[in-house]
Write a protein that holds these residues in place. Structure first.
Motif, mmCIF file in Angstrom:
data_model
loop_
_atom_site.group_PDB
_atom_site.id
_atom_site.type_symbol
_atom_site.label_atom_id
_atom_site.label_comp_id
_atom_site.label_asym_id
_atom_site.label_seq_id
_atom_site.Cartn_x
_atom_site.Cartn_y
_atom_site.Cartn_z
ATOM 1 N N ALA A 77 -0.470 -2.372 -18.611
ATOM 2 C CA ALA A 77 0.702 -1.412 -18.393
ATOM 3 C C ALA A 77 0.821 -1.102 -16.886
ATOM 4 O O ALA A 77 1.829 0.138 -16.903
ATOM 5 C CB ALA A 77 0.296 -0.366 -19.297
ATOM 6 N N ARG A 78 0.300 -1.555 -15.961
ATOM 7 C CA ARG A 78 0.448 -1.230 -14.841
ATOM 8 C C ARG A 78 1.786 -1.151 -14.346
ATOM 9 O O ARG A 78 2.385 -0.477 -13.251
ATOM 10 C CB ARG A 78 -0.596 -1.989 -13.645
ATOM 11 N N HIS A 79 2.485 -2.237 -14.547
ATOM 12 C CA HIS A 79 3.897 -2.390 -14.130
ATOM 13 C C HIS A 79 4.701 -1.524 -14.627
ATOM 14 O O HIS A 79 5.924 -1.295 -13.905
ATOM 15 C CB HIS A 79 4.374 -3.790 -14.702
ATOM 16 N N HIS A 80 4.703 -0.400 -15.607
ATOM 17 C CA HIS A 80 5.402 0.366 -16.085
ATOM 18 C C HIS A 80 5.735 1.432 -14.912
ATOM 19 O O HIS A 80 6.963 1.753 -14.496
ATOM 20 C CB HIS A 80 5.023 1.123 -17.152
ATOM 21 N N LYS A 81 4.669 1.869 -14.341
ATOM 22 C CA LYS A 81 4.884 2.890 -13.321
ATOM 23 C C LYS A 81 5.313 2.088 -11.878
ATOM 24 O O LYS A 81 6.386 3.105 -11.297
ATOM 25 C CB LYS A 81 3.353 3.440 -12.865
ATOM 26 N N LEU A 82 5.165 1.136 -11.819
ATOM 27 C CA LEU A 82 5.616 0.534 -10.682
ATOM 28 C C LEU A 82 7.149 0.219 -10.620
ATOM 29 O O LEU A 82 7.819 0.051 -9.677
ATOM 30 C CB LEU A 82 4.840 -0.876 -10.205
ATOM 31 N N ALA A 83 7.613 -0.429 -11.817
ATOM 32 C CA ALA A 83 8.944 -0.253 -12.040
ATOM 33 C C ALA A 83 9.638 0.768 -11.901
ATOM 34 O O ALA A 83 10.616 0.917 -11.309
ATOM 35 C CB ALA A 83 9.129 -1.101 -13.653
ATOM 36 N N VAL A 137 0.542 4.885 -5.080
ATOM 37 C CA VAL A 137 -0.969 5.253 -4.994
ATOM 38 C C VAL A 137 -1.712 5.367 -6.080
ATOM 39 O O VAL A 137 -2.830 4.843 -6.335
ATOM 40 C CB VAL A 137 -0.946 6.690 -4.114
ATOM 41 N N GLU A 138 -1.284 6.015 -7.356
ATOM 42 C CA GLU A 138 -1.849 5.997 -8.631
ATOM 43 C C GLU A 138 -2.208 4.788 -9.018
ATOM 44 O O GLU A 138 -3.091 4.329 -9.715
ATOM 45 C CB GLU A 138 -0.788 6.883 -9.562
ATOM 46 N N ASP A 139 -1.215 3.544 -8.803
ATOM 47 C CA ASP A 139 -1.694 2.193 -9.322
ATOM 48 C C ASP A 139 -3.066 1.882 -8.530
ATOM 49 O O ASP A 139 -3.862 1.080 -9.119
ATOM 50 C CB ASP A 139 -0.521 1.244 -8.859
ATOM 51 N N GLY A 140 -3.169 2.168 -7.354
ATOM 52 C CA GLY A 140 -4.612 2.031 -6.701
ATOM 53 C C GLY A 140 -4.771 0.677 -6.116
ATOM 54 O O GLY A 140 -5.702 0.291 -5.269
ATOM 55 N N SER A 141 -3.602 -0.159 -6.095
ATOM 56 C CA SER A 141 -3.455 -1.384 -5.340
ATOM 57 C C SER A 141 -3.197 -1.249 -3.951
ATOM 58 O O SER A 141 -2.056 -1.110 -3.777
ATOM 59 C CB SER A 141 -2.967 -2.543 -6.338
ATOM 60 N N ARG A 193 7.601 -9.551 -6.890
ATOM 61 C CA ARG A 193 6.468 -9.915 -6.354
ATOM 62 C C ARG A 193 5.276 -9.109 -6.886
ATOM 63 O O ARG A 193 4.252 -9.659 -7.284
ATOM 64 C CB ARG A 193 6.579 -10.087 -4.901
ATOM 65 N N ILE A 194 5.432 -7.996 -6.995
ATOM 66 C CA ILE A 194 4.395 -7.157 -7.396
ATOM 67 C C ILE A 194 4.034 -7.254 -8.850
ATOM 68 O O ILE A 194 2.904 -7.167 -9.303
ATOM 69 C CB ILE A 194 4.640 -5.464 -7.272
#
Length: 337
Positions: A77-83, A137-141, A193-194
């Motif tokens: 589910a990480r890609h939701h916040k990044l999108a 930042v919340e994603d942490g990567s 890319r992400i």
């Protein structure tokens, strides 16, 4: 690897619908993040941000993040916040662009700067940039942070490069491609890319998705710049001839000027300097661009970059995600026809 060879123009009336269907559930979750994170105790912020975010945009960039993740079989589910972060970066740049360009229309609606003024548009754009970095930042990567923060810097460089190229007839095709590669293609590339980073895939797959997004972004902008000389405000969602009146040296003008005789070059010198910006002057510009086949050749270059985007997907497994991403390229190019 699919044995099918995809060629631009091979499908009738390509659309974004396959990609929309592919990512519909994920996009709803992304929209929920966007709605939550654009809120503020200062009512003007969600009001102004919502005007643009809910203003009929295709959400193409976040959809590319979601589709790329689907292509890679990512089930997290990480890609939701990044999108959502990608969409905030895009929206912030639009708010700032409309101030820089003194635009009246965006997606067929009055721009935020016309309704609320330039200071509010700039500051809400800053707010959205800040929100995007919170999400990163919340994603942490650190790798994701590096990719998206670099894209943000490159976009700003591209916009400054474009600003310094306004009303200058000596802009080369190479510099023009540098400008659109930065101001448009960089975020397309990063958005794709992400997905490979969160899916923990190889550097080669990261690079392939980067190439897909970058070439799609260049094709997308080439078509946008051609449309300014062949379409109307209802189709474009902005005033026809905006680029012309702002003295932007887009590829149709660069080609028309290079191919023009002395009379044509004299016209372009006056027009780009801002001395010929009436509707009749824009009509003459269209005729001169048509006579020089500048739009045809701009679109031919868009097809070239579109094919490069499709080719970049060659190593990925066939399936609905790959098909949708191919058709998204075909749609991007077909918008001008």
């Amino acid at each position: 690897m699919s044995a099918t060879i995809h060629r631009l123009g091979s499908r009738p009336e390509p659309s974004l619908e396959p990609m929309l269907q592919l990512v519909a559930h994920d996009l709803n979750l992304v929209n929920a993040v966007i709605l939550e994170r654009m809120q503020s105790d200062i009512p003007l912020i969600p009001e102004l941000a919502g005007h643009l975010i809910a203003g009929g945009g295709k959400r193409m960039r976040p959809m590319l993040t979601l589709a790329s993740a689907r292509l890679l079989g990512y089930s997290g589910a990480r890609h939701h916040k990044l999108a959502a972060a990608v969409e905030f970066i895009h929206t912030a740049t639009l708010l700032h662009d409309d101030v820089v360009d003194s635009s009246d229309l965006r997606r067929g609606k009055r721009t935020a700067n016309i309704i609320w003024g330039n200071p509010a548009s700039v500051l809400v754009g800053d707010f959205l940039f800040s929100r995007s970095f919170e999400l990163m930042v919340e994603d942490g990567s650190l790798k994701v942070l590096k990719i998206l923060s670099n894209a943000s810097a490159v976009i700003a460089e591209g916009e400054v490069n474009q600003l310094t190229a306004v009303r200058r007839l000596d802009i080369s095709e190479e510099r023009y491609l540098d400008i659109i590669g930065a101001k448009t293609a960089a975020l397309f590339a990063a958005a794709c890319r992400i997905a490979a980073v969160v899916a923990e895939r190889s550097e080669a797959e990261e690079a392939a998705l980067d190439a897909y997004g970058r070439n799609l972004g260049i094709a997308f902008q080439l078509v946008d710049d051609a449309i300014d000389y062949v379409s109307d405000a209802s189709t474009m969602g902005k005033d026809a001839g905006d680029d012309f009146r702002e003295g932007k040296m887009t590829l149709p003008v660069i080609l028309a000027y290079a191919r023009g005789d002395d009379e044509a070059r004299a016209f372009w010198k006056e027009a780009i300097s801002g001395r010929r910006v009436a509707d009749s002057d824009f009509a003459e510009a269209i005729e001169r661009i048509r006579a020089s086949r500048a739009v045809d050749d701009t679109l031919a270059r868009a097809r070239h970059y579109g094919q490069r985007a499709i080719d970049a997907l060659g190593g990925f497994a066939p399936g609905a995600a790959k098909d949708a991403m191919v058709e998204a390229v075909e749609f991007a190019v077909a918008r001008a026809y």
